[in-house]
Enzyme design. Structure first.
Site, PDB file in Angstrom:
ATOM      1  N   ASP A   1      46.817 -43.935 -23.194  1.00  0.00           N
ATOM      2  CA  ASP A   1      46.749 -44.616 -24.492  1.00  0.00           C
ATOM      3  C   ASP A   1      45.429 -44.280 -25.196  1.00  0.00           C
ATOM      4  O   ASP A   1      45.188 -44.724 -26.320  1.00  0.00           O
ATOM      5  CB  ASP A   1      46.961 -46.131 -24.351  1.00  0.00           C
ATOM      6  CG  ASP A   1      45.946 -46.809 -23.465  1.00  0.00           C
ATOM      7  OD1 ASP A   1      45.090 -46.115 -22.878  1.00  0.00           O
ATOM      8  OD2 ASP A   1      45.997 -48.053 -23.358  1.00  0.00           O
ATOM      9  N   SER A   2      44.607 -43.433 -24.550  1.00  0.00           N
ATOM     10  CA  SER A   2      43.461 -42.844 -25.248  1.00  0.00           C
ATOM     11  C   SER A   2      43.959 -41.998 -26.427  1.00  0.00           C
ATOM     12  O   SER A   2      43.156 -41.604 -27.279  1.00  0.00           O
ATOM     13  CB  SER A   2      42.617 -41.993 -24.287  1.00  0.00           C
ATOM     14  OG  SER A   2      43.427 -41.087 -23.569  1.00  0.00           O
TER      15      SER A   2
ATOM     16  N   ASP B   1      51.010 -44.176 -20.090  1.00  0.00           N
ATOM     17  CA  ASP B   1      50.401 -45.504 -20.216  1.00  0.00           C
ATOM     18  C   ASP B   1      51.327 -46.456 -20.953  1.00  0.00           C
ATOM     19  O   ASP B   1      51.900 -46.090 -21.994  1.00  0.00           O
ATOM     20  CB  ASP B   1      49.098 -45.408 -21.030  1.00  0.00           C
ATOM     21  CG  ASP B   1      47.865 -45.364 -20.148  1.00  0.00           C
ATOM     22  OD1 ASP B   1      47.923 -45.841 -19.000  1.00  0.00           O
ATOM     23  OD2 ASP B   1      46.843 -44.837 -20.618  1.00  0.00           O
TER      24      ASP B   1
ATOM     25  N   LYS C   1      51.706 -46.287 -16.174  1.00  0.00           N
ATOM     26  CA  LYS C   1      50.415 -46.846 -15.750  1.00  0.00           C
ATOM     27  C   LYS C   1      50.142 -48.090 -16.585  1.00  0.00           C
ATOM     28  O   LYS C   1      50.447 -48.105 -17.778  1.00  0.00           O
ATOM     29  CB  LYS C   1      49.290 -45.822 -15.939  1.00  0.00           C
ATOM     30  CG  LYS C   1      47.900 -46.383 -15.640  1.00  0.00           C
ATOM     31  CD  LYS C   1      46.845 -45.292 -15.478  1.00  0.00           C
ATOM     32  CE  LYS C   1      46.237 -44.784 -16.754  1.00  0.00           C
ATOM     33  NZ  LYS C   1      45.532 -45.810 -17.563  1.00  0.00           N
TER      34      LYS C   1
ATOM     35  N   GLU D   1      47.139 -51.546 -16.941  1.00  0.00           N
ATOM     36  CA  GLU D   1      45.787 -51.993 -16.591  1.00  0.00           C
ATOM     37  C   GLU D   1      45.794 -53.419 -16.044  1.00  0.00           C
ATOM     38  O   GLU D   1      46.564 -54.265 -16.522  1.00  0.00           O
ATOM     39  CB  GLU D   1      44.886 -51.956 -17.840  1.00  0.00           C
ATOM     40  CG  GLU D   1      44.700 -50.566 -18.413  1.00  0.00           C
ATOM     41  CD  GLU D   1      43.789 -50.544 -19.642  1.00  0.00           C
ATOM     42  OE1 GLU D   1      43.213 -51.589 -20.005  1.00  0.00           O
ATOM     43  OE2 GLU D   1      43.674 -49.454 -20.244  1.00  0.00           O
TER      44      GLU D   1
ATOM     45  N   GLU E   1      38.108 -46.781 -13.049  1.00  0.00           N
ATOM     46  CA  GLU E   1      37.321 -46.281 -14.182  1.00  0.00           C
ATOM     47  C   GLU E   1      35.943 -46.930 -14.222  1.00  0.00           C
ATOM     48  O   GLU E   1      35.820 -48.166 -14.197  1.00  0.00           O
ATOM     49  CB  GLU E   1      38.079 -46.550 -15.502  1.00  0.00           C
ATOM     50  CG  GLU E   1      37.312 -46.048 -16.716  1.00  0.00           C
ATOM     51  CD  GLU E   1      38.154 -45.924 -17.979  1.00  0.00           C
ATOM     52  OE1 GLU E   1      39.389 -46.137 -17.938  1.00  0.00           O
ATOM     53  OE2 GLU E   1      37.551 -45.599 -19.026  1.00  0.00           O
TER      54      GLU E   1
END
Ligand code: KIV
Length: 255
Positions: A34-35, A73, A103, A105, A172
């Site tokens: 999602d960057s 993501d 993925k 978080e 991270e």
């Protein structure tokens, strides 16, 4: 690969052309991160990108990749509201976009959602430490878990994610010693970004490691190329040739 002691390589891609290069180069995992919200859309954070937009980016990558594992993501608010909502988002990513895994978080708080997704047969990668979707909760992009309480919590979260069925966890921006400890205590592989040598694999944002951004240089990024300069020079040469009437020449035109 973890069992064999072979390091795992992961890089981001959000589009067909980049994914093709990364896949052909032999990278193990392509992350449709999602960057993309920052790198592709120019947002300050990863929060604005939508599930529809992530599905679009993932579709483009899926068309390109022939051998890499493709992890997509789940964006902010596509899995936090309800566990059923999380499963629906993950299902769309697999069914509509063709991802191989998703993925998301977070630690213990996302375990019920992870269980639901994994029970439906969808592989899940976790993400601990600096979790950019929570940036407004933390307030900074500084190294996480430097204090023992947060470090203990992270270790516990990593075990919970493994128990919930995650096949891997991104770590991270945490101290290398903690990442090493987490890695040693898990059967599943850890993939580090700013988390030191002790992880089972490494991930970078491809645009960063290729030197496409001039202004972003935290210590964990190694620049393997300076494509910003290469591209700028090429664009200047093109501009100069067109202005001087040197492009196109006879060999570059028809009849
Ligand atoms: O979105 C992303 O690119 C990521 C990596 C930084 C791990 O989550």
């Amino acid at each position: 690969m973890k069992g064999r002691g072979e390091k795992i390589t992961m890089l981001t891609a959000y589009d067909y052309t980049m994914a093709r290069i990364v896949d052909e180069a032999g990278i193990d995992i392509i992350l449709v991160g999602d960057s993309a919200s920052n790198v592709m859309a120019g947002h300050q954070t990863t929060l604005p990108i939508t599930l529809e937009q992530m599905i679009y980016h993932t579709e483009c990558v899926v068309r390109a990749a022939e051998r890499s594992l493709i992890v997509a993501d789940l964006p902010f608010m596509s899995y936090q509201v309800t566990d059923t909502g999380a499963l629906k988002s993950a299902g769309r990513m697999m069914k509509e976009a063709g991802a191989h895994a998703v993925k998301l978080e977070g630690g213990a708080v996302v375990v019920p959602a992870i269980r639901k997704i994994v029970d439906a047969g969808i592989p899940v990668m976790g993400h601990l430490g600096l979790t950019p979707q929570s940036i407004y909760k933390f307030g900074t992009y500084k190294v996480r878990a430097t204090e023992s309480r947060e470090a203990d919590q992270l270790l516990q979260d990593a075990r919970s994610l493994q128990e919930a069925g995650c096949f891997s966890i991104v770590l991270e921006k945490i101290p290398a010693s903690l990442a090493g400890q987490v890695t040693a205590s898990l059967d599943i592989p850890t993939i580090g970004i700013g988390a030191g040598q002790g992880c089972d694999g490494q991930v970078l944002v491809t645009h960063d490691m290729l030197g496409l951004n001039k202004d972003f240089s935290p210590r964990f990024i190694r620049r393997y190329a300076d494509l910003h300069t290469v591209m700028t020079d090429a664009i200047h040469s093109y501009q100069s040739d067109v202005k001087k009437g040197l492009f196109p020449d006879k060999s570059e035109q028809y009849g």
